[in-house]
Scaffold this active site. Structure first.
Site, PDB file in Angstrom:
ATOM      1  CB  CYS A  25      -3.785  -6.614  -3.347  1.00 30.97           C
ATOM      2  SG  CYS A  25      -5.040  -7.799  -2.994  1.00 30.97           S
ATOM      3  CG  ASN A  28      -7.127 -12.674  -4.714  1.00 28.82           C
ATOM      4  OD1 ASN A  28      -7.269 -13.662  -4.958  1.00 28.82           O
ATOM      5  ND2 ASN A  28      -7.186 -11.574  -5.572  1.00 28.82           N
ATOM      6  CB  THR A  29     -10.519 -10.292   0.381  1.00 28.60           C
ATOM      7  OG1 THR A  29      -9.754  -9.263   1.300  1.00 28.60           O
ATOM      8  CG2 THR A  29     -10.256 -11.540   0.548  1.00 28.60           C
ATOM      9  CB  CYS A  30     -10.255  -5.127  -0.852  1.00 27.40           C
ATOM     10  SG  CYS A  30     -10.575  -5.687   0.742  1.00 27.40           S
ATOM     11  NE  ARG A  31      -5.018  -3.067  -1.549  1.00 25.52           N
ATOM     12  CZ  ARG A  31      -3.960  -3.088  -0.775  1.00 25.52           C
ATOM     13  NH1 ARG A  31      -3.081  -1.843  -0.963  1.00 25.52           N
ATOM     14  NH2 ARG A  31      -3.315  -3.983  -0.157  1.00 25.52           N
ATOM     15  CG  ASP A 126      -5.528  -3.339   2.357  1.00 24.02           C
ATOM     16  OD1 ASP A 126      -7.093  -3.419   1.954  1.00 24.02           O
ATOM     17  OD2 ASP A 126      -5.244  -4.285   3.103  1.00 24.02           O
TER      18      ASP A 126
END
Length: 157
Positions: A25, A28-31, A126
């Site tokens: 994504c 690279n901290t959520c999805r 997002d």
């Protein structure tokens, strides 16, 4: 290389290694870490990882971690965002962009790997900066998309 789409995909490829899937994504901290955690639970014999087009070494977002915990997943607790690299792309059997834009950016950046780069079946908005409910909606969408791409996902805890 085509993505595996049958209901019970093989855990081992013909060369004997575990199937390797990389989700990508933006940061690279959520999805993508949530997607990796979902698929790792679904296919525990596979090697599943995540990266970001613009990752900067940040930890997973608090709300992503909260939602993963609500769903019984603790494997991402120590996740730190990782920039996508040629090494990660080469090492993966399947590279999955969380959105069609991610897949397009990956294909442009790594044209030699275009055959193994695909987006999820539909784009996942997002949730970055959103509340817990926004992350819950993203998680549910990721479960549905991963289920369509890789087989049924066991819902809940």
């Amino acid at each position: 290389m085509a993505l595996v789409t049958e209901k019970e995909p093989a855990a081992l490829k013909t060369d004997g290694h575990a199937r390797r899937v990389l989700f990508v994504c933006t940061g690279n901290t959520c999805r993508s870490p949530m997607a990796a955690a979902i698929l790792a639970r679904l296919r525990p014999t596979w090697e599943v990882s995540s990266a970001g087009l613009f990752a900067d070494g940040s930890p997973i977002s608090e709300n992503a971690l909260l939602v993963l915990h609500e769903n019984g997943i603790t494997s991402a607790d120590s996740h730190i965002s990782t920039p996508v690299s040629e090494e990660l792309i080469i090492g993966a059997d399947d590279v999955v962009g969380i959105s069609s834009r991610h897949a397009m950016a990956l294909t442009m950046r790594f044209p030699a790997a275009a055959a193994k780069i695909r987006p999820l079946p539909f784009d996942i908005p997002d949730p970055f900066g959103g509340d817990a409910d926004t992350y819950r909606a993203a998680y549910a969408s990721l479960e549905r998309a991963i289920g369509e791409m890789f087989g049924e996902v066991p819902h809940g805890k």
